[in-house]
Structure formats: structure tokens, C-alpha cells
Design an enzyme around this catalytic site. Sequence first.
Site, PDB file in Angstrom:
ATOM      1  N   SER A 151       0.850  -1.193   0.000  1.00  0.00           N
ATOM      2  CA  SER A 151       0.000   0.000   0.000  1.00  0.00           C
ATOM      3  C   SER A 151       0.881   1.236   0.000  1.00  0.00           C
ATOM      4  CB  SER A 151      -0.879   0.002   1.259  1.00  0.00           C
ATOM      5  OG  SER A 151      -1.578   1.227   1.399  1.00  0.00           O
ATOM      6  N   TYR A 164      -2.383  -0.594  10.205  1.00  0.00           N
ATOM      7  CA  TYR A 164      -2.374  -1.080   8.820  1.00  0.00           C
ATOM      8  C   TYR A 164      -0.997  -0.844   8.183  1.00  0.00           C
ATOM      9  CZ  TYR A 164      -3.961  -1.194   3.878  1.00  0.00           C
ATOM     10  OH  TYR A 164      -4.135  -1.458   2.554  1.00  0.00           O
TER      11      TYR A 164
HETATM   12  N1  LIG Z   1      -8.627  -0.155  -1.860  1.00  0.00           N
HETATM   13  C1  LIG Z   1      -7.550   0.567  -1.590  1.00  0.00           C
HETATM   14  O1  LIG Z   1      -7.595   1.794  -1.615  1.00  0.00           O
HETATM   15  C2  LIG Z   1      -6.233  -0.101  -1.259  1.00  0.00           C
HETATM   16  C3  LIG Z   1      -5.118   0.721  -1.133  1.00  0.00           C
HETATM   17  C4  LIG Z   1      -3.901   0.155  -0.840  1.00  0.00           C
HETATM   18  C5  LIG Z   1      -3.781  -1.217  -0.685  1.00  0.00           C
HETATM   19  N2  LIG Z   1      -4.885  -1.994  -0.794  1.00  0.00           N
HETATM   20  C6  LIG Z   1      -4.700  -3.434  -0.592  1.00  0.00           C
HETATM   21  O2  LIG Z   1      -5.201  -4.137  -1.697  1.00  0.00           O
HETATM   22  C7  LIG Z   1      -5.738  -5.403  -1.286  1.00  0.00           C
HETATM   23  C8  LIG Z   1      -7.178  -5.518  -1.741  1.00  0.00           C
HETATM   24  O3  LIG Z   1      -7.919  -4.433  -1.187  1.00  0.00           O
HETATM   25  P1  LIG Z   1      -9.439  -4.137  -1.571  1.00  0.00           P
HETATM   26  O4  LIG Z   1      -9.590  -2.675  -1.565  1.00  0.00           O
HETATM   27  O5  LIG Z   1      -9.840  -4.913  -2.760  1.00  0.00           O
HETATM   28  O6  LIG Z   1     -10.157  -4.703  -0.259  1.00  0.00           O
HETATM   29  P2  LIG Z   1     -11.575  -5.429  -0.069  1.00  0.00           P
HETATM   30  O7  LIG Z   1     -11.863  -5.369   1.373  1.00  0.00           O
HETATM   31  O8  LIG Z   1     -12.572  -4.859  -1.009  1.00  0.00           O
HETATM   32  O9  LIG Z   1     -11.251  -6.920  -0.512  1.00  0.00           O
HETATM   33  C9  LIG Z   1     -10.365  -7.711   0.226  1.00  0.00           C
HETATM   34  C10 LIG Z   1     -10.672  -9.160  -0.026  1.00  0.00           C
HETATM   35  O10 LIG Z   1      -9.794  -9.944   0.800  1.00  0.00           O
HETATM   36  C11 LIG Z   1     -10.557 -10.974   1.406  1.00  0.00           C
HETATM   37  N3  LIG Z   1      -9.958 -11.432   2.652  1.00  0.00           N
HETATM   38  C12 LIG Z   1      -9.863 -10.745   3.819  1.00  0.00           C
HETATM   39  N4  LIG Z   1      -9.310 -11.527   4.762  1.00  0.00           N
HETATM   40  C13 LIG Z   1      -9.051 -12.724   4.168  1.00  0.00           C
HETATM   41  C14 LIG Z   1      -8.472 -13.945   4.617  1.00  0.00           C
HETATM   42  N5  LIG Z   1      -8.058 -14.091   5.884  1.00  0.00           N
HETATM   43  N6  LIG Z   1      -8.322 -14.947   3.734  1.00  0.00           N
HETATM   44  C15 LIG Z   1      -8.744 -14.808   2.452  1.00  0.00           C
HETATM   45  N7  LIG Z   1      -9.317 -13.700   1.976  1.00  0.00           N
HETATM   46  C16 LIG Z   1      -9.454 -12.668   2.838  1.00  0.00           C
HETATM   47  C17 LIG Z   1     -11.927 -10.333   1.645  1.00  0.00           C
HETATM   48  O11 LIG Z   1     -12.928 -11.309   1.873  1.00  0.00           O
HETATM   49  C18 LIG Z   1     -12.107  -9.529   0.365  1.00  0.00           C
HETATM   50  O12 LIG Z   1     -12.712 -10.267  -0.652  1.00  0.00           O
HETATM   51  C19 LIG Z   1      -5.564  -5.441   0.231  1.00  0.00           C
HETATM   52  O13 LIG Z   1      -4.385  -6.129   0.568  1.00  0.00           O
HETATM   53  C20 LIG Z   1      -5.456  -3.992   0.600  1.00  0.00           C
HETATM   54  O14 LIG Z   1      -4.780  -3.795   1.818  1.00  0.00           O
HETATM   55  C21 LIG Z   1      -6.102  -1.478  -1.067  1.00  0.00           C
END
Ligand SMILES: NC(=O)c1ccc[n+]([C@@H]2O[C@H](COP(=O)([O-])OP(=O)(O)OC[C@H]3O[C@@H](n4cnc5c(N)ncnc54)[C@H](O)[C@@H]3O)[C@@H](O)[C@H]2O)c1
Length: 270
Positions: A151, A164
Site C-alpha cells: 500500500s 495497517y
Molecule cells: N482499496 C484501496 O484503496 C487499497 C489501497 C492500498 C492497498 N490496498 C490493498 O489491496 C488489497 C485488496 O484491497 P481491496 O480494496 O480490494 O479490499 P476489499 O476489502 O474490497 O477486498 C479484500 C478481499 O480480501 C478478502 N480477505 C480478507 N481476509 C481474508 C483472509 N483471511 N483470507 C482470504 N481472503 C481474505 C476479503 O474477503 C475480500 O474479498 C488489500 O491487501 C489492501 O490492503 C487497497
Amino acid sequence: MAEQDEFRLDGKVALVTGGARGLGAECARVLAAAGAKVMVTDILEEAGAATVAGITETGGTAEFRRHDVTDEAAWATTVTQTIDTLGGFDILVNNAGVEVVGTLEDSTYEDFRRVQNVNVDGVYLGCRQAVQAMKPGGVAGRGGSIVNLSSLAGLVGVPHMSVYGASKGAVRVFTKDVAVECGRFGYGIRCNSVHPGLVETEMAESLYQQSHELTGASLEEVKATFTAAHPLGRLGTPRDIANAVRFLASEASSWITGVELSVDGGWAAS
Ligand SMILES: NC(=O)c1ccc[n+]([C@@H]2O[C@H](COP(=O)([O-])OP(=O)(O)OC[C@H]3O[C@@H](n4cnc5c(N)ncnc54)[C@H](O)[C@@H]3O)[C@@H](O)[C@H]2O)c1
């Protein structure tokens, strides 16, 4: 004669964790559209099945398996099932992640441990399983590419994100350790991290809501503030991230390993 397209993923098998929704689902769709066969895993079974149905309806190949990334024993099973069902294991996208928003002083150790467990332990277990399987002589054995979702908060400090950020910072350096070790050992396995800015997914919606509750700013103000933090003047789309993941997964990036790729509209550079 047609030029070889090194951005294509034909013949490759990818495993995407947390692929039921958000960035993971888009990564699965983009990798499949580029020719990869995709194993989608998540703890959300209905949404995971829907992601897979969307891919197969458009002519792609994908399967869903329920897998909690913190479950060590299930990692081996998931990789075995991927190889048995889809015929290999070349790309791992460690995307599953959770977020906690709030001040350090109000945070709980329980929250800290939970976030570390999914965001760091999950990535560690995935990388370990992938390296064992992809290295020469491993059950898949043809090298590969690992992409870890870190991130912006794994690169710079952000208020309300210490719990986080600690997990995503760990993913940043761990990625480099895996990259250098695999490179030096001649495994043919690359490992890179992707650092998204704020991308409109359910995680972002939750961030707006919690920021609103913490600061008293309206949801519109919260969103405007986050948008303004990105020099390109907009939030990210899941496709912005998935395209970067596809590049790192492909042979087009064959001399890139241990890199932290910011996909953040310029936030980290500002
Ligand atoms: N959306 C953003 O702005 C953003 C920014 C930086 C980094 N990220 C990173 O990108 C990745 C995806 O984020 P997103 O925005 O799609 O989040 P989201 O919450 O929409 O999706 C995350 C997915 O991970 C799954 N998950 C959570 N815990 C789990 C586990 N223990 N085992 C298996 N699956 C699990 C959830 O069920 C969900 O489907 C994450 O690692 C997040 O930290 C997101």
C-alpha cells in the site's frame, strides 16, 4: 510474423487471494483476459463464485476455492488443487488484506495482531508455498512471478493508519527478501510489491466512513481530501492496479524483481 506479446499470459496459471471482490476480483479478470487460467480464493464463497462466473462467461478459465490465507495447512491444499485443476502454478497475487483505521493510542493489540495475521502472515505463507512449488524441482517447477499487494501506507506515514501501515511496511521489505533470495538461488522466481493509493473498493468505503467518524468531516469532505492527496487529481480504479499486477506477472517485466511499484496517482512522490 506477429511479434511475441510479452504482456500476454497464455499458458500461465495464476492464484489470486482475496479474489472475491475489489482489487483481487479485478486482478483475476485482467489476468484471465490476458490468457492466464486463474484460481480465485477467498473466505467469501458467494462473491468468489460470482467473480469466477463473470470470467468464464466471457470465455476465460477460472476456478474458486475457499481459502483463509492465515490457514497454513490449507495453503498446501490450495496449491495442490490449483496444479491438479488448472495444470500449473506460475503466478501468485497475494492480495487478501484487511484494514483498521484509527489512532495508535486508541488501537488495540488484538486489532494489531489480526491485521498482521492476515496482511503479513498470509503473505509470508503464500510466498513460502509458492517458492517451494515454483522453484526447479518443485511440484509446479517452472519458476514464476509473485506480486504482493502492499500500500501507499507501506511507504509513507498516514494519520489513523499505523496498525495497517505496520503490516504493509512489513510486506514491502519481505518482498525484497524473497526477490533477492530467489534471484541468488537461481529459482527463476521474481517477487515484487504493488503500492496502491486510494482505490474505490469496499475497503475505501469503510475508510471514508471511519475517517468521517474520527474527524467529524462530512463524507464528501473526506473523499475530497483523499482525492486531493493524489497529484493526478483522482482516486484509483481497480483496473489501474490490476494492469500493474498483470505487467509484473508477465514476461514483459522479466528483469524486474524486488521492486516497490507505486500505483497511486503520484501520492508517494509528492
Ligand atoms: N482499496 C484501496 O484503496 C487499497 C489501497 C492500498 C492497498 N490496498 C490493498 O489491496 C488489497 C485488496 O484491497 P481491496 O480494496 O480490494 O479490499 P476489499 O476489502 O474490497 O477486498 C479484500 C478481499 O480480501 C478478502 N480477505 C480478507 N481476509 C481474508 C483472509 N483471511 N483470507 C482470504 N481472503 C481474505 C476479503 O474477503 C475480500 O474479498 C488489500 O491487501 C489492501 O490492503 C487497497
